[in-house]
Write an enzyme that holds these catalytic residues in place. Structure first.
Site, PDB file in Angstrom:
ATOM      1  N   SER A  91      -5.169 -36.693 -21.765  1.00  0.00           N
ATOM      2  CA  SER A  91      -5.913 -35.438 -21.804  1.00  0.00           C
ATOM      3  C   SER A  91      -6.067 -34.966 -23.253  1.00  0.00           C
ATOM      4  O   SER A  91      -6.721 -35.623 -24.046  1.00  0.00           O
ATOM      5  CB  SER A  91      -5.239 -34.391 -20.914  1.00  0.00           C
ATOM      6  OG  SER A  91      -6.185 -33.431 -20.485  1.00  0.00           O
ATOM      7  N   LYS A 143     -13.135  -8.976 -15.612  1.00  0.00           N
ATOM      8  CA  LYS A 143     -12.020  -8.785 -16.540  1.00  0.00           C
ATOM      9  C   LYS A 143     -10.680  -9.118 -15.897  1.00  0.00           C
ATOM     10  O   LYS A 143      -9.764  -9.607 -16.559  1.00  0.00           O
ATOM     11  CB  LYS A 143     -12.008  -7.339 -17.045  1.00  0.00           C
ATOM     12  CG  LYS A 143     -10.956  -7.049 -18.111  1.00  0.00           C
ATOM     13  CD  LYS A 143     -11.194  -7.885 -19.356  1.00  0.00           C
ATOM     14  CE  LYS A 143     -10.147  -7.612 -20.428  1.00  0.00           C
ATOM     15  NZ  LYS A 143     -10.309  -8.500 -21.592  1.00  0.00           N
TER      16      LYS A 143
END
Length: 277
Positions: A91, A143
């Site tokens: 990764s 948010k």
């Protein structure tokens, strides 16, 4: 001055002659600064003719992985960089390796794992069992996405998935460019799968099989360095003067006391985006 020099730990610096650099990326990638600073030092040192980049990492946070990619790419444009993969270079670890001049992996190294993962912990059920309720105030409907106390709405899930896919596309595009592979070929293997070093070589993600000795010998041959050429190794693990004087136990205690307030005061959601195996 001689006394303070002995406190510097491993990674002594040869003073003259052509050298080979050895830069290590180890463990989870959470902060790239020490490694990128050392890679810049190697890039600017004319006596360093080439660099072995030893990677033993399962990946880590997105932005530091990208910073490593950029630093390795900048170095490889100036002098040869040969990657040596240890147990894992997966990764974010593979992201850092991709722009090197040549990638060497053990046949059993674990690499690839091209993709992005997000961890989201929902504690709402546990809080309800404890008789606790939370009120979450936010300035917009996105948010609070990823808050551990409220479930994701369909809109929030789509929003977060769009973030993840954009980061994934950046990863795939950078690997394709660095390895000079067709974008479609990288997309086919960029589904999060990890590969052995041997499998990765067959897919074009790795160039050569072997260990650190093979990578070092390959680099020396590329830059015409003798076998006994000096090695500039780093980055050095820098500790404050007092812990170095008083020993590792006090160093660990001081670090714990330093980190505790930061952890206690750290805001943010439980959502973590990572290039990690």
């Amino acid at each position: 001055m001689a006394f303070f020099r002995t406190l510097g730990g491993k990674g002594s610096r040869p003073l003259s002659g052509d050298k080979m650099g050895l830069c290590k990326i180890e463990g989870m990638i959470t902060d790239a600064r020490e490694v990128t600073d050392f890679l810049r030092e190697l890039r600017e040192d004319d006596s360093v003719k080439g660099v072995v980049l030893r990677i033993d990492s399962p990946g880590g946070a997105v932005a530091p992985s990208q910073e490593l990619y950029q630093a390795v790419k900048a170095l490889a444009q100036i002098k040869p960089v040969v990657v040596s993969m240890g147990t894992a270079a997966a990764s974010g670890g593979y992201y850092a390796a991709a722009p090197a001049t040549l990638i060497v992996a053990n046949s059993g190294s674990i690499t690839g794992s091209i993709g992005v993962r997000a961890e989201y912990v929902n504690l709402q059920g546990l809080l309800e069992k404890l008789g606790l309720k939370t009120d979450l105030l936010a300035t917009g409907k996105f948010k609070a996405a990823g808050s551990p106390t409220t479930p994701l709405t369909p809109e929030q899930r789509a929003y977060l998935m769009a973030l993840i896919m954009d980061l994934h596309q950046q990863f795939v595009a950078d690997v394709a460019e660095a390895r000079k592979l067709p974008l479609e070929a990288v997309e086919k293997v960029a589904d999060g799968r990890a590969f052995t070093g041997r499998q990765a070589q067959q897919l074009g993600l790795v160039d050569k099989l072997g260990g650190l000795e093979t990578a070092s010998a390959t680099l020396r041959e590329m830059v015409k360095l003798p076998e006994k050429a000096s090695v500039l190794e780093g980055p050095e693990k820098k500790l404050p003067l007092l812990p170095r004087l008083l020993g590792a136990t006090l160093s660990a205690l001081a670090q714990a006391l330093t980190d505790a307030p930061e952890r206690a005061a750290s805001p943010g959601s439980a959502l973590i985006l990572e290039y990690r195996q």
